[in-house]
Design an enzyme around this catalytic site. Structure first.
Site, mmCIF file in Angstrom:
data_model
loop_
_atom_site.group_PDB
_atom_site.id
_atom_site.type_symbol
_atom_site.label_atom_id
_atom_site.label_comp_id
_atom_site.label_asym_id
_atom_site.label_seq_id
_atom_site.Cartn_x
_atom_site.Cartn_y
_atom_site.Cartn_z
ATOM 1 C CB CYS A 417 3.554 -1.630 -0.537
ATOM 2 S SG CYS A 417 1.893 -2.092 -1.025
ATOM 3 C CG HIS A 546 3.259 -3.539 3.651
ATOM 4 N ND1 HIS A 546 3.681 -2.231 3.631
ATOM 5 C CD2 HIS A 546 2.127 -3.584 2.915
ATOM 6 C CE1 HIS A 546 2.832 -1.514 2.909
ATOM 7 N NE2 HIS A 546 1.879 -2.308 2.460
ATOM 8 C CD GLU A 548 6.569 -2.514 5.940
ATOM 9 O OE1 GLU A 548 7.186 -3.197 5.091
ATOM 10 O OE2 GLU A 548 5.610 -1.768 5.657
HETATM 11 N N1 GLN Z 1 -1.592 2.557 -3.123
HETATM 12 C C1 GLN Z 1 -1.014 1.324 -3.525
HETATM 13 C C2 GLN Z 1 -2.074 0.249 -3.742
HETATM 14 O O1 GLN Z 1 -3.171 0.361 -3.240
HETATM 15 C C3 GLN Z 1 0.021 0.847 -2.545
HETATM 16 C C4 GLN Z 1 -0.525 0.462 -1.238
HETATM 17 C C5 GLN Z 1 0.493 0.429 -0.135
HETATM 18 O O2 GLN Z 1 1.582 0.970 -0.284
HETATM 19 N N2 GLN Z 1 0.137 -0.174 0.992
HETATM 20 O O3 GLN Z 1 -1.820 -0.732 -4.382
#
Ligand code: GLN
Length: 596
Positions: A417, A546, A548
């Protein structure tokens, strides 16, 4: 009165009765059984792990199980909770942001759960208040009992109808005696009376202290807290005693005596080295037999299914114990002091490591301490690196320095992410010639916003200012590393929780410079997976998702398998060339030998 009659008399809310038990359409009394787990003495006993293990051993016997966690807090979901205080926010496929325990349920039960499996006081009260505005309470003053408790019971029965579960597992958040879960406990008391004795099984998890100064186990805090549960009208059928060492007979006798629970239903639930061993531990102690007995399910056990399920799980445990090749993966994060904030990553690495025979050790590196001048030293001895999800600008420079270092030095990398956004920024700045590249999350007025919130994308996905949440399909480029890892599917499904993304205007330039976007949204120009080709880097992959969250012991997540495999190669294990992400063909040869 029979239970069916009691339930029938309760179904119709009216002005003439004090009973109020709204029933979902299609609810068949007696069809679904309920197991409810309460925590006493203190939080942090692993109630979710215990409940999910208990659910698993019933699932193994061929029963359909549906878990639900009832949270006491007033937030509608866990989306606004600080992972530093509460542990990671777990996202379900339908976009529900929930407690990390739901991750434990998904992993143990190998099930995809949804919003019906999670509720909070915020949801319960909102729904009651909404119904009140619609005149749903027939002129009555809306009360905690029976209306709010009625809403709780409705949720549990809705889950039973929707999942057609044989057994619904209810985990009450918090500890008995808390103000915010008292009404949940009252709802359970009412419901156990309504559903009847053979349909309801209550389990109290308690804690046996062993103060160092005394050197012996003491049961008093447990006794007093079990009394609190009794005072709330719940006499648990089963008591599970958490402790660091096996709970001795005398202590169990005391618990049995004070709580009026037969000795054979008071179990020791002492610490063990892996959560995945707990189902077998519960089975060994006979908790499964006790639950079956209470719920009258002993006759309907599918013994063959159970044998098969135990064999598969047993195989995982054997591999887990045999996974010996030491490997160090660095996690470059912000909340490095609290491991719960990275619970699913830790799990995913364990699954992948077990699969490939590696014992993964984690090295937590606080990105705020990292800079170009110390990154080489800080990452020494690390075989692979993860930059996990994150928000805000703190520690960003350290993360960029880290990605630059791993990219230039062939250290296996997996970006999750935010870790993908950082990889894009780093590549844009140092390879694609966009030296002012950044994200508008980090630098709102940045001249080269390779990562941005894109209005047209927000509109098309109907997001407003909110996050893109939940499961989405990802189209995978054929012949890419990602495609190879996942076994060449056209599409994969991943879970997302982000607001920013790669600005499509920069995609061509980045690709020309050598970055490959190999996972894309099927409908919109959203980049979901990137990688560097094998001839440039042994393993450099990042995803807007994600992954994971969808790793399971019985289904290790391919990107993590890819990272661990490459890290093993770096640490000196020869990996067979035909090794794919699903582990087929993965094998270790001489650990002393070196390879690419
Ligand atoms: N801050 C980033 C976004 O909002 C990544 C979010 C995250 O890593 N869950 O896109």
């Amino acid at each position: 009165m029979s239970n069916e009659k009691i339930l029938a008399s309760l179904t119709h809310a009216s002005d003439e009765t004090e009973f109020f038990t709204p029933m979902p359409t299609g609810y068949e009394p007696g069809k679904t059984k309920y197991v409810v787990v309460f925590g006493t003495v203190m939080s942090g006993l692993g109630k979710g792990i215990f409940s999910s293990s208990l659910a698993k051993i019933l699932q193994d016997k061929g029963f359909t199980v549906a878990p639900i966690k009832l949270e006491g807090y007033l937030n509608r979901d866990s989306g606004t909770l600080n992972p530093y205080r509460h542990g990671e926010v777990f996202v379900l496929d339908d976009g529900m942001e929930c407690d990390m325990d739901l991750g434990t349920y998904e992993r143990m039960l190998n099930l995809d759960l949804g919003r019906l499996n999670f509720t909070t006081s915020g949801q319960i009260f909102s729904s009651v208040l909404e119904k009140e505005r619609q005149g749903g309470y027939l002129g009555r003053d809306v009360q905690m009992i029976p209306h709010v408790t009625g809403e709780v019971k409705l949720r549990l029965r809705e889950l039973a109808v929707a999942t057609e579960a044989d057994v619904v597992f209810v985990e009450i958040g918090g500890t008995v005696g808390d103000v915010e879960n008292a009404y949940y406990i009252e709802a359970i008391r009412e419901m156990s009376y309504e559903e009847g004795p053979s349909n309801f099984c209550t389990v109290a998890l308690t804690y046996i202290v062993e103060p160092q100064i005394l050197g012996e186990q003491k049961s008093k805090p447990a006794q007093l807290n079990l009394k609190l549960l009794n005072a709330a009208g719940i006499h648990p059928h089963i008591i599970a005693c958490r402790a660091s060492a096996p709970v001795n007979k005398k202590v169990r006798e005391k618990i049995a005596l004070f709580a009026s629970v037969p000795m054979e239903r008071v179990f020791s639930m002492h610490d063990c080295d892996s959560v995945y061993i707990i189902p077998e531990m519960l089975r060994g102690a006979g908790i499964d037999a006790a639950v079956l007995d209470i719920l009258g399910l002993a006759e309907t056990v599918d013994a063959e299914a159970e044998e098969r399920a135990r064999a598969v799980w047993g195989d995982y445990i054997t591999k887990l114990r045999g996974a010996e090749h030491p490997l160090t993966i660095g996690i470059i994060g912000k909340y490095t002091s609290v491991r719960d904030s990275y619970a699913s990553i830790i799990q995913a690495l364990e699954h992948a490591g077990t699969h490939l025979g590696a014992k993964v050790r984690l090295e937590w590196v606080d990105s705020s301490d990292l800079s170009e001048s110390n990154v080489a030293e800080r990452l020494e001895g690390i075989h692979g690196v993860i930059v996990p999800g994150g928000f805000g600008f703190r520690g960003v420079d350290g993360k960029i320095a880290c990605v630059k270092h791993v990219r230039e030095n062939n250290i296996p990398y997996l970006g999750l992410c935010y870790g993908m956004q950082i990889a894009v920024i780093e590549f844009a700045r140092h390879v694609a010639g966009l030296e002012h590249a950044s994200s508008t999350e980090i630098e709102p007025d940045c001249p080269q916003p390779v990562i941005d919130i894109l209005p047209e994308q927000k509109k098309i996905e109907g997001l407003g200012g909110n996050m893109r949440l939940g499961g989405y399909d990802v189209v995978v480029t054929p012949e890419s590393e990602a495609s190879h890892l996942y076994g060449s599917p056209e599409r994969i499904r991943l879970r997302f929780r982000h607001r920013y993304e790669v600005d499509p205007a920069y995609v061509e330039r980045l690709e020309e410079a050598g970055l490959r976007f190999t996972g894309r949204s099927p409908d919109y120009p959203i980049m979901q997976v990137l990688e560097l080709p094998r001839d440039v880097h042994p393993f450099f992959m990042a995803t807007q998702a994600h992954p994971e969250l969808t790793s399971r012991p019985l289904r290790p997540e391919p990107m993590f398998v890819g990272l661990v495999r490459a890290a093993m190669a770096r640490s000196g294990v020869v990996i067979k060339p035909n090794c794919t992400g699903d582990g087929a063909g993965c094998g270790r040869t001489d650990p002393a030998a070196t390879s690419v």
